[in-house]
Design an enzyme around this catalytic site. Structure first.
Site, PDB file in Angstrom:
ATOM      1  N   HIS A   1     -27.077   7.855 -32.568  1.00  0.00           N
ATOM      2  CA  HIS A   1     -27.875   7.243 -31.500  1.00  0.00           C
ATOM      3  C   HIS A   1     -29.300   7.795 -31.559  1.00  0.00           C
ATOM      4  O   HIS A   1     -29.502   8.978 -31.858  1.00  0.00           O
ATOM      5  CB  HIS A   1     -27.235   7.545 -30.136  1.00  0.00           C
ATOM      6  CG  HIS A   1     -27.821   6.724 -29.038  1.00  0.00           C
ATOM      7  ND1 HIS A   1     -29.041   7.036 -28.476  1.00  0.00           N
ATOM      8  CD2 HIS A   1     -27.383   5.610 -28.419  1.00  0.00           C
ATOM      9  CE1 HIS A   1     -29.323   6.128 -27.542  1.00  0.00           C
ATOM     10  NE2 HIS A   1     -28.336   5.252 -27.494  1.00  0.00           N
TER      11      HIS A   1
ATOM     12  N   SER B   1     -31.093  -2.526 -23.270  1.00  0.00           N
ATOM     13  CA  SER B   1     -31.373  -3.342 -22.078  1.00  0.00           C
ATOM     14  C   SER B   1     -30.389  -4.493 -21.870  1.00  0.00           C
ATOM     15  O   SER B   1     -30.761  -5.552 -21.364  1.00  0.00           O
ATOM     16  CB  SER B   1     -32.791  -3.915 -22.137  1.00  0.00           C
ATOM     17  OG  SER B   1     -33.739  -2.900 -22.225  1.00  0.00           O
TER      18      SER B   1
ATOM     19  N   GLU C   1     -29.820  -1.185 -32.429  1.00  0.00           N
ATOM     20  CA  GLU C   1     -30.447  -0.750 -31.184  1.00  0.00           C
ATOM     21  C   GLU C   1     -31.919  -0.462 -31.427  1.00  0.00           C
ATOM     22  O   GLU C   1     -32.275   0.671 -31.821  1.00  0.00           O
ATOM     23  CB  GLU C   1     -29.801   0.549 -30.704  1.00  0.00           C
ATOM     24  CG  GLU C   1     -28.394   0.400 -30.214  1.00  0.00           C
ATOM     25  CD  GLU C   1     -28.127   1.334 -29.033  1.00  0.00           C
ATOM     26  OE1 GLU C   1     -27.661   0.833 -28.007  1.00  0.00           O
ATOM     27  OE2 GLU C   1     -28.420   2.534 -29.123  1.00  0.00           O
TER      28      GLU C   1
ATOM     29  N   LYS D   1     -24.066   8.257 -21.559  1.00  0.00           N
ATOM     30  CA  LYS D   1     -25.046   9.303 -21.887  1.00  0.00           C
ATOM     31  C   LYS D   1     -24.734  10.568 -21.062  1.00  0.00           C
ATOM     32  O   LYS D   1     -23.564  10.827 -20.784  1.00  0.00           O
ATOM     33  CB  LYS D   1     -26.463   8.782 -21.673  1.00  0.00           C
ATOM     34  CG  LYS D   1     -26.665   7.432 -22.381  1.00  0.00           C
ATOM     35  CD  LYS D   1     -28.076   6.986 -22.473  1.00  0.00           C
ATOM     36  CE  LYS D   1     -28.151   5.688 -23.267  1.00  0.00           C
ATOM     37  NZ  LYS D   1     -29.503   5.231 -23.501  1.00  0.00           N
TER      38      LYS D   1
ATOM     39  N   GLY E   1     -26.000   0.896 -21.920  1.00  0.00           N
ATOM     40  CA  GLY E   1     -26.324   2.200 -21.356  1.00  0.00           C
ATOM     41  C   GLY E   1     -26.403   2.112 -19.846  1.00  0.00           C
ATOM     42  O   GLY E   1     -25.397   2.149 -19.130  1.00  0.00           O
TER      43      GLY E   1
HETATM   44  P1  PGA Z   1     -29.695   0.840 -22.247  1.00  0.00           P
HETATM   45  O1  PGA Z   1     -29.173   1.886 -23.344  1.00  0.00           O
HETATM   46  O2  PGA Z   1     -28.612  -0.188 -22.064  1.00  0.00           O
HETATM   47  O3  PGA Z   1     -29.928   1.658 -21.046  1.00  0.00           O
HETATM   48  O4  PGA Z   1     -30.938   0.224 -22.815  1.00  0.00           O
HETATM   49  C1  PGA Z   1     -28.504   1.464 -24.495  1.00  0.00           C
HETATM   50  C2  PGA Z   1     -28.219   2.620 -25.384  1.00  0.00           C
HETATM   51  O5  PGA Z   1     -29.040   3.539 -25.483  1.00  0.00           O
HETATM   52  O6  PGA Z   1     -27.145   2.674 -26.012  1.00  0.00           O
END
Ligand code: PGA
Length: 267
Positions: free
Chosen positions: A102, A223, A174, A13, A244
């Site tokens: 996304h 997560s 997701e 990100k 993420g």
């Molecule tokens: P996260 O993000 O692993 O922090 O939940 C995943 C993503 O947004 O691709």
């Protein structure tokens, strides 16, 4: 790619903001250089902020199990599109993959499904493997309309997808409510993930037929960490994960990869 191979996609990100943060991350990750080169069943794709694509690609060039990806791209090759990132440019600077659609792009950058469909078509056509993100919101989950929501997103985003490019399509399920980057949450249950996978698979089979639909990998994101990755990939049968928050710590990312690699080589 072997059928049972799993793929781990790291989505940084808009993090690793300062140069020294990026350098520290790379230093930490490169401690595993030998292990990374010895991976036999797990592939890693690192998606840093676009400014860092070239640096990551150069630093990790010798590691054959690691590829680089973009977090977004535009649908035109070149021209007067201030601030845009051309998929061809991405490829030329070392990216093999791109994340598209996304939920954060939809939320903060106003991306519509029409736009995502355009980007997807262009990205696969120039040779980028494209990870299309779809998932239900918290409200949709509460209203029990996940099925409807996933099908609607797939129908709109795959509207003009060229079937000859299915090898370059990856779908990431997701659920928007399960993304942990801002606050800790519990990911969906194995049953919920399996159900979503089934919905996606059914949509693809209806659209392209069983054999062609089989060429599309389906991943899970939201997560993911060292503690739940086995459950997601082996109990729910996902073909990989989009990570993420946990990917910002090299030991944590390596922990996820190691769990998959060990299990795949035991079974
Ligand atoms: P996260 O993000 O692993 O922090 O939940 C995943 C993503 O947004 O691709």
């Amino acid at each position: 790619m072997l059928k049972k191979e799993k793929i781990v996609i790291a989505n940084f990100k808009m993090n690793l903001v300062l140069r020294f943060e990026m350098e520290n991350w790379l230093k930490g990750f490169l401690r595993y250089k030998n292990d990374l080169n010895n991976l036999s069943t797990t592939k890693i794709v690192l998606c840093p902020a676009v400014l860092q694509t070239d640096i990551f690609a150069n630093k990790l060039r010798d590691i054959k199990t690691v590829d680089i990806g973009l977090q977004d791209c535009f649908w035109e090759r070149k021209g007067s599109y201030t601030g845009g990132v051309s998929p061809t440019m991405g490829k030329s600077f070392g990216a093999e993959y791109v994340i598209l659609g996304h939920s954060e792009r939809r939320r903060y950058f106003g991306e519509t499904e029409e736009v995502i469909a355009l980007k997807l078509k262009k990205a696969v056509t120039v040779g980028l493997k494209s990870i299309l993100c779809i998932g239900e919101s918290a409200e949709e989950k509460k209203a029990d309309t996940t099925n409807l929501s996933l099908n609607k997103q797939l129908d709109a985003c795959l509207k003009d997808f060229p079937p000859g490019q299915l090898d370059r399509l990856i779908i990431a399920y997701e659920p928007v409510w399960a993304i942990s980057s801002n606050k800790p949450v519990n990911p969906p249950t194995v049953d919920e993930i399996m159900m979503a996978k089934l919905i996606i698979r059914k949509n693809l089979v209806k659209r392209y037929g069983t054999k062609s639909a089989d060429r599309v990998k389906i991943l899970y994101g939201g997560s993911v960490n060292q503690r739940n990755v086995e459950e997601i990939c082996f109990e729910a049968g996902m073909e990989g994960v989009l990570v993420g928050k946990a990917s910002l710590v090299p030991t944590e990312l390596w922990g996820i990869v190691k769990k998959l690699e060990l299990k795949l080589n035991v079974d």
